[in-house]
Design a protein around this motif. Structure first.
Motif, PDB file in Angstrom:
ATOM      1  N   THR A 220       1.101  -1.222  -0.136  1.00  0.00           N
ATOM      2  CA  THR A 220       0.130  -0.108   0.112  1.00  0.00           C
ATOM      3  C   THR A 220       1.098   1.326  -0.023  1.00  0.00           C
ATOM      4  O   THR A 220       0.558   2.216  -0.668  1.00  0.00           O
ATOM      5  CB  THR A 220      -1.059  -0.044   1.236  1.00  0.00           C
ATOM      6  N   LEU A 221       1.850   1.295   0.719  1.00  0.00           N
ATOM      7  CA  LEU A 221       2.818   2.546   0.812  1.00  0.00           C
ATOM      8  C   LEU A 221       3.295   2.517  -0.284  1.00  0.00           C
ATOM      9  O   LEU A 221       3.794   3.753  -0.813  1.00  0.00           O
ATOM     10  CB  LEU A 221       4.017   2.126   2.058  1.00  0.00           C
ATOM     11  N   ARG A 222       3.892   1.585  -1.154  1.00  0.00           N
ATOM     12  CA  ARG A 222       4.630   1.568  -2.463  1.00  0.00           C
ATOM     13  C   ARG A 222       3.678   2.025  -3.534  1.00  0.00           C
ATOM     14  O   ARG A 222       4.068   1.960  -4.617  1.00  0.00           O
ATOM     15  CB  ARG A 222       5.254   0.378  -2.687  1.00  0.00           C
ATOM     16  N   ARG A 223       2.409   1.916  -3.141  1.00  0.00           N
ATOM     17  CA  ARG A 223       1.370   2.180  -4.423  1.00  0.00           C
ATOM     18  C   ARG A 223       1.605   1.076  -5.233  1.00  0.00           C
ATOM     19  O   ARG A 223       1.295   1.376  -6.657  1.00  0.00           O
ATOM     20  CB  ARG A 223       1.488   3.591  -4.899  1.00  0.00           C
ATOM     21  N   SER A 224       1.689  -0.063  -4.855  1.00  0.00           N
ATOM     22  CA  SER A 224       1.956  -1.209  -5.606  1.00  0.00           C
ATOM     23  C   SER A 224       0.757  -1.820  -6.484  1.00  0.00           C
ATOM     24  O   SER A 224      -0.267  -1.703  -5.768  1.00  0.00           O
ATOM     25  CB  SER A 224       2.584  -2.344  -5.284  1.00  0.00           C
ATOM     26  N   PRO A 225       0.638  -2.119  -7.574  1.00  0.00           N
ATOM     27  CA  PRO A 225      -0.375  -2.719  -8.286  1.00  0.00           C
ATOM     28  C   PRO A 225      -0.531  -4.406  -7.941  1.00  0.00           C
ATOM     29  O   PRO A 225      -1.455  -5.000  -8.378  1.00  0.00           O
ATOM     30  CB  PRO A 225      -0.100  -2.854  -9.758  1.00  0.00           C
ATOM     31  N   VAL A 226       0.360  -4.641  -7.116  1.00  0.00           N
ATOM     32  CA  VAL A 226       0.270  -6.033  -6.590  1.00  0.00           C
ATOM     33  C   VAL A 226      -0.646  -6.034  -4.969  1.00  0.00           C
ATOM     34  O   VAL A 226      -0.297  -5.281  -4.344  1.00  0.00           O
ATOM     35  CB  VAL A 226       1.393  -6.700  -6.145  1.00  0.00           C
ATOM     36  N   GLY A 227      -1.650  -6.921  -4.978  1.00  0.00           N
ATOM     37  CA  GLY A 227      -2.594  -6.954  -4.000  1.00  0.00           C
ATOM     38  C   GLY A 227      -2.296  -8.237  -2.926  1.00  0.00           C
ATOM     39  O   GLY A 227      -1.412  -9.175  -3.549  1.00  0.00           O
ATOM     40  N   VAL A 228      -2.735  -8.238  -1.956  1.00  0.00           N
ATOM     41  CA  VAL A 228      -2.234  -9.457  -1.290  1.00  0.00           C
ATOM     42  C   VAL A 228      -3.902  -9.807  -0.202  1.00  0.00           C
ATOM     43  O   VAL A 228      -4.416  -9.152   0.175  1.00  0.00           O
ATOM     44  CB  VAL A 228      -1.096  -9.295   0.016  1.00  0.00           C
ATOM     45  N   SER A 229      -3.802 -11.203  -0.139  1.00  0.00           N
ATOM     46  CA  SER A 229      -4.933 -11.569   0.864  1.00  0.00           C
ATOM     47  C   SER A 229      -4.297 -12.839   1.681  1.00  0.00           C
ATOM     48  O   SER A 229      -3.404 -13.399   1.285  1.00  0.00           O
ATOM     49  CB  SER A 229      -5.955 -12.316  -0.177  1.00  0.00           C
ATOM     50  N   VAL A 230      -5.053 -12.743   2.963  1.00  0.00           N
ATOM     51  CA  VAL A 230      -4.491 -14.004   3.544  1.00  0.00           C
ATOM     52  C   VAL A 230      -5.877 -14.792   3.809  1.00  0.00           C
ATOM     53  O   VAL A 230      -6.841 -14.417   4.352  1.00  0.00           O
ATOM     54  CB  VAL A 230      -3.999 -13.554   4.927  1.00  0.00           C
ATOM     55  N   LEU A 231      -5.857 -16.010   3.469  1.00  0.00           N
ATOM     56  CA  LEU A 231      -6.841 -17.102   3.342  1.00  0.00           C
ATOM     57  C   LEU A 231      -6.836 -17.705   4.964  1.00  0.00           C
ATOM     58  O   LEU A 231      -5.882 -18.358   5.356  1.00  0.00           O
ATOM     59  CB  LEU A 231      -6.618 -18.118   2.491  1.00  0.00           C
TER      60      LEU A 231
END
Ligand SMILES: NC(=O)c1ccc[n+]([C@@H]2O[C@H](COP(=O)([O-])OP(=O)(O)OC[C@H]3O[C@@H](n4cnc5c(N)ncnc54)[C@H](O)[C@@H]3O)[C@@H](O)[C@H]2O)c1
Length: 273
Positions: A166-177
């Protein structure tokens, strides 16, 4: 790319991604089920590629990342999902069990992040990481220290990654299942350990927790339900992919104990969930 893709939740994820029209790399340590999973996906018309991988070993996951690029040129979804279970009284758990469970469940995710995050960033397009933890990563249970510790660590690692992206404004998202009990082969995790290794006789606590896990998993939800949740979370860019309400209440109770400085209660949800 899905690790632990030869069985259970990982296999359901691989199938579901295939049904979405994605090309799929299946990684697993267990050779024969991995080969069968690849064949089944190909029979269903999915462009699938199996890579035998031990996620506990950095060089094995590095090789998996190279093979993924060789096979398909780029990667957009990475599921660090492989996991195993061992229990017992925390001060009696053999070192080999701690190393095995943390090696697969925690180091496997660390290796996956180190090898694949640069690839997810390389193409500049939207991409997503899914780390499989557990509701056992949000609550604590007795007699399951290696598993519980590994899953709390995966939640912490995933939240950290979320803040950083988020801080890096990355286009990569993350989820924890964080699944509840799911009907998979996790109760037979030992099948993936070195065949020759000597084992101490099972303690009363190990037997108790193994039986509780076997029971809860046998009555668990279908792995396909997890694949459904994961695909929806990726689409919505939602971080927490959680079990149903009773588990969330247990997690909320723990947070409330922390907030009030109360001693921890043990109100089971079951181990392994
Ligand atoms: N089944 C449940 O009730 C439940 C609940 C919460 C979380 N989880 C988590 O879901 C994930 C998937 O487990 P599952 O329930 O589908 O179990 P499963 O045993 O059916 O599948 C796990 C897969 O991981 C593979 N694996 C084990 N060690 C490996 C290694 N070193 N390298 C690569 N692959 C390895 C196994 O061969 C297997 O195919 C795990 O992280 C587990 O902790 C499961």
């Amino acid at each position: 790319m899905v690790t632990g893709a030869a069985s259970g939740i990982g296999l359901a994820l691989a199938r579901r991604f295939g049904a979405e029209g994605m090309r799929v790399v299946l990684a697993d340590v267990e050779a024969e089920p991995l080969r069968a999973a690849e064949a089944a996906l190909r029979d269903a018309g999915v462009d699938a590629c199996a890579v035998r991988t031990d996620v506990a070993r950095a060089e094995s996951v590095e090789a998996l990342a190279r093979r993924t690029l060789e096979a398909f040129g780029s990667v957009h979804v990475v599921c660090n999902n492989a996991g195993v279970f061992a229990g017992g009284l925390s001060w009696e758990v053999p070192l080999a069990d701690w190393e095995w469970v943390l090696g697969v469940n925690l180091w496997g995710v660390i290796h996956g992040m180190r090898s694949f995050l640069p690839l997810l960033h390389a193409h500049g397009e939207e991409a997503h990481v899914v780390n499989t933890a557990s509701m056992a990563g949000l609550v604590t249970n007795p007699f399951a220290a290696p598993y519980t510790v590994s899953k709390h660590a995966v939640v912490a690692l995933s939240e950290t990654l979320y803040h950083e992206l988020t801080l890096r404004r990355s286009p990569v998202g993350v989820s924890v299942l964080c699944p509840e009990a799911v009907a998979t082969r996790i109760g037979a995790s030992e099948r993936n350990r070195d065949a020759g290794a000597a084992r101490a006789p099972e303690t009363a606590e190990q037997a108790f927790v193994r039986e509780a896990l076997t029971r809860s998993v046998a009555g668990g939800v279908a792995p396909e339900a997890m694949a459904e949740r994961v695909v929806a979370a990726i689409r919505d860019r939602r971080f927490y992919v959680l079990a149903e309400d009773d588990w969330r209440r247990a997690a909320a109770l723990r947070c409330e104990d922390v907030r009030l400085g109360r001693n921890p209660r043990f109100e089971p949800p079951r181990p392994g969930g």
